[in-house]
Write a protein that holds these residues in place. Structure first.
Motif, mmCIF file in Angstrom:
data_model
loop_
_atom_site.group_PDB
_atom_site.id
_atom_site.type_symbol
_atom_site.label_atom_id
_atom_site.label_comp_id
_atom_site.label_asym_id
_atom_site.label_seq_id
_atom_site.Cartn_x
_atom_site.Cartn_y
_atom_site.Cartn_z
ATOM 1 N N GLU A 154 -5.203 7.350 1.193
ATOM 2 C CA GLU A 154 -5.526 6.390 1.828
ATOM 3 C C GLU A 154 -4.890 5.033 1.022
ATOM 4 O OE1 GLU A 154 -9.692 7.236 4.445
ATOM 5 O OE2 GLU A 154 -9.884 6.459 2.501
ATOM 6 N N VAL A 195 0.886 -5.811 6.692
ATOM 7 C CA VAL A 195 0.589 -4.848 7.737
ATOM 8 C C VAL A 195 1.671 -4.642 8.438
ATOM 9 C CG1 VAL A 195 -0.731 -4.250 9.727
ATOM 10 C CG2 VAL A 195 -2.051 -4.869 7.461
ATOM 11 N N VAL A 233 5.007 -2.684 7.319
ATOM 12 C CA VAL A 233 4.753 -1.276 7.199
ATOM 13 C C VAL A 233 5.020 -0.327 8.356
ATOM 14 C CG1 VAL A 233 3.138 0.720 6.303
ATOM 15 C CG2 VAL A 233 3.003 -1.517 5.273
ATOM 16 N N LYS A 234 6.106 0.410 8.297
ATOM 17 C CA LYS A 234 6.283 1.441 9.357
ATOM 18 C C LYS A 234 6.009 2.897 9.409
ATOM 19 C CE LYS A 234 8.122 -2.638 11.337
ATOM 20 N NZ LYS A 234 7.592 -3.373 11.904
ATOM 21 N N GLN A 235 6.074 3.313 10.503
ATOM 22 C CA GLN A 235 5.713 4.848 10.655
ATOM 23 C C GLN A 235 6.833 5.500 9.966
ATOM 24 O OE1 GLN A 235 3.011 6.364 11.535
ATOM 25 N NE2 GLN A 235 3.495 8.559 11.990
ATOM 26 N N ILE A 241 4.510 7.533 5.221
ATOM 27 C CA ILE A 241 3.464 7.021 5.959
ATOM 28 C C ILE A 241 3.317 7.893 7.178
ATOM 29 C CG2 ILE A 241 2.469 5.161 7.307
ATOM 30 C CD1 ILE A 241 2.250 4.470 4.245
ATOM 31 N N ASN A 273 -2.429 5.622 10.325
ATOM 32 C CA ASN A 273 -3.240 4.662 9.801
ATOM 33 C C ASN A 273 -4.796 4.595 10.456
ATOM 34 O OD1 ASN A 273 -3.515 2.296 11.950
ATOM 35 N ND2 ASN A 273 -1.394 2.843 11.992
ATOM 36 N N ARG A 274 -5.799 4.227 9.850
ATOM 37 C CA ARG A 274 -7.007 4.148 10.524
ATOM 38 C C ARG A 274 -7.041 2.800 11.419
ATOM 39 N NH1 ARG A 274 -8.692 8.869 8.371
ATOM 40 N NH2 ARG A 274 -9.217 9.130 6.404
ATOM 41 N N ARG A 295 -6.182 -2.871 6.133
ATOM 42 C CA ARG A 295 -5.954 -1.908 6.793
ATOM 43 C C ARG A 295 -5.529 -0.462 5.938
ATOM 44 N NH1 ARG A 295 -3.047 -1.530 12.572
ATOM 45 N NH2 ARG A 295 -5.227 -2.309 13.264
ATOM 46 N N PHE A 320 -3.642 2.816 5.541
ATOM 47 C CA PHE A 320 -2.513 3.457 5.941
ATOM 48 C C PHE A 320 -2.527 4.994 5.145
ATOM 49 C CE2 PHE A 320 -1.131 -0.444 7.313
ATOM 50 C CZ PHE A 320 -0.234 -0.175 8.520
#
Length: 411
Positions: free
Chosen positions: A262, A270, A273-275, A294, A297-298, A307, A309
């Motif tokens: 986490e 935020v 940050v990419k998948q 990654i 994310n929550r 957040r 991730f």
């Protein structure tokens, strides 16, 4: 202090000198003669004289890129610049030559070439006036030193070659390791009965399908067996032989082979940050880093607006624990550049950021125009050519030796 003697003293501070005594025995016992300051002319340039003929050579850089400007006199009287033919050759480290010609402008001769940094070269001047040729040569070195190969090796001065690189821009974040939602199973009986035998204990590792409990039904008095639905570790034992099952949880199995990192990312980062972005995890107490990506994310933010991730972490070997604090580098941008140098090699020199080029056993500054930074690399926009060998680790040793010599150039 003589340069070799300075290196010897420097090495003594690091306990290296004893091994290098044969190499450094060449250090002179008497101080080197101090070179006299060159004569300066009315324009603050270097005066070059032969008989009553004189040339004042200055590097001019007020409002223009650095260039040569030259004033000529004979018998201390000005000579019209149109009457003089002048050529200057600058031999730089590595035998590169800048060939400079001049044209008359006002009361001086103006060079046709920018004198780029560093202003470190052998200057060869040739002037023609009234059928006679005059010539001079002198050294104008700055930011240059010589360190013998064996000494450089002992001081662990490392070099690499300037070239293209792929830069990975990252952000540093912090977080902890948690278990995935499907990592735990609570074991209950589908009917009420007496626990005849508990076949496992707290902390035991079990395989999927392994026998956990034998239970006798209160209604049919038949024995039934409960098997492990997943492989894992018994993390709770809440029942013992001879007890009634009731409606309670009897055992808990946790599968620790996979954990989730986490990672707290604050609002300013935020969107970057990419998948599937690459992640490098550092776990407290673990000497090696862990690569991952990654994975999600929550949906909700923490109270501090970060957040969370998520990144999956393989724990097949069982080295990691739930709740361990971690730091991570998340890659947010990747780009290729034609020229880059390692950040570790950068040093300050005058008002410039430099690296030290290496040619043979000589080292000399290269003033850099820098671009983007990412990880260990810095993009280079100008100031050094591809294929140049430059110092990376322990570049501060070169800086210290150059500063000790105190060499400066003419302006």
């Amino acid at each position: 202090m003589n340069k070799r003697l300075f290196i010897f003293v420097f090495l003594c501070q690091f306990g290296i000198a004893c091994a290098l005594t044969p190499i450094l025995a060449m250090a002179e016992s008497s101080p080197a003669a101090t070179e006299p300051e060159p004569e300066k002319g009315p324009h603050n340039g270097r005066m070059l004289r032969e008989g009553d003929f004189a040339v004042e050579l200055a590097i001019f850089e007020t409002g223009v890129p650095p260039e040569f400007r030259v004033w000529v006199t004979q018998g201390e009287k000005p000579v019209a610049p149109q009457q003089v033919e002048l050529n200057i050759k600058l031999t730089r480290l590595g035998d590169q030559i800048d060939d400079i010609n001049f044209r008359a402008e006002g009361d001086y001769l103006r060079g046709d070439t920018v004198i780029y940094e560093p202003h470190s070269f052998i200057v060869s001047v040739s002037a023609g006036y009234q059928g006679k040729t005059y010539s001079w040569q002198y050294d104008n070195f700055e930011g240059r030193t010589l360190i013998e190969a064996k000494v450089a090796q002992a001081m662990e001065i490392d070099t690499e070659i300037v070239g293209a690189a792929t830069l990975h821009k990252t952000i540093k974040v912090y977080g902890k390791l948690v278990l995935p939602a499907n990592a735990k199973r609570q074991i209950n009986a589908r009917f009420e009965g007496e626990i005849k035998q508990v076949h496992v204990g707290l902390g035991d590792t079990v395989k999927k399908g392994q026998l956990l409990l034998t239970i006798e039904s209160n209604e049919s008095l038949q024995s039934n067996q409960i098997e492990a639905p997943i492989a894992g570790v018994i993390t709770q034992q809440l029942a013992n032989s001879g007890e009634q099952t009731g409606q309670r949880t009897l055992l808990e199995i946790t599968q620790p082979s996979k954990l989730l990192a986490e990672l707290a990312v604050f609002p300013m980062d935020v969107m970057s940050v990419k998948q599937s972005a690459p992640v490098t995890l550092m776990v407290n107490g673990l000497n090696t880093s862990i690569p991952t990506v990654i994975s999600g994310n929550r949906l909700t933010m923490r109270d501090d607006q970060a957040r969370l991730f998520l990144a999956e972490v393989d724990n097949t070997e069982g080295r990691l624990s739930e709740g361990a604090f971690i730091s991570a580098l998340i890659e947010v941008e990747t780009f290729d550049v034609p020229l880059a140098v390692k950040r570790v090699g950068l040093q300050a020199f005058r008002d410039f950021t430099v690296v030290y080029a290496k040619v043979g056993e000589q080292y000399e500054v290269r003033m850099l125009e820098l671009g983007r930074e990412a990880g260990e690399w810095v993009e280079v926009l100008g100031g050094i050519n591809a294929g140049t060998e430059y110092v990376t680790n322990n570049s501060y040793i070169i800086k210290a030796d150059i500063e000790k010599s105190g060499a400066s150039h003419d302006h």
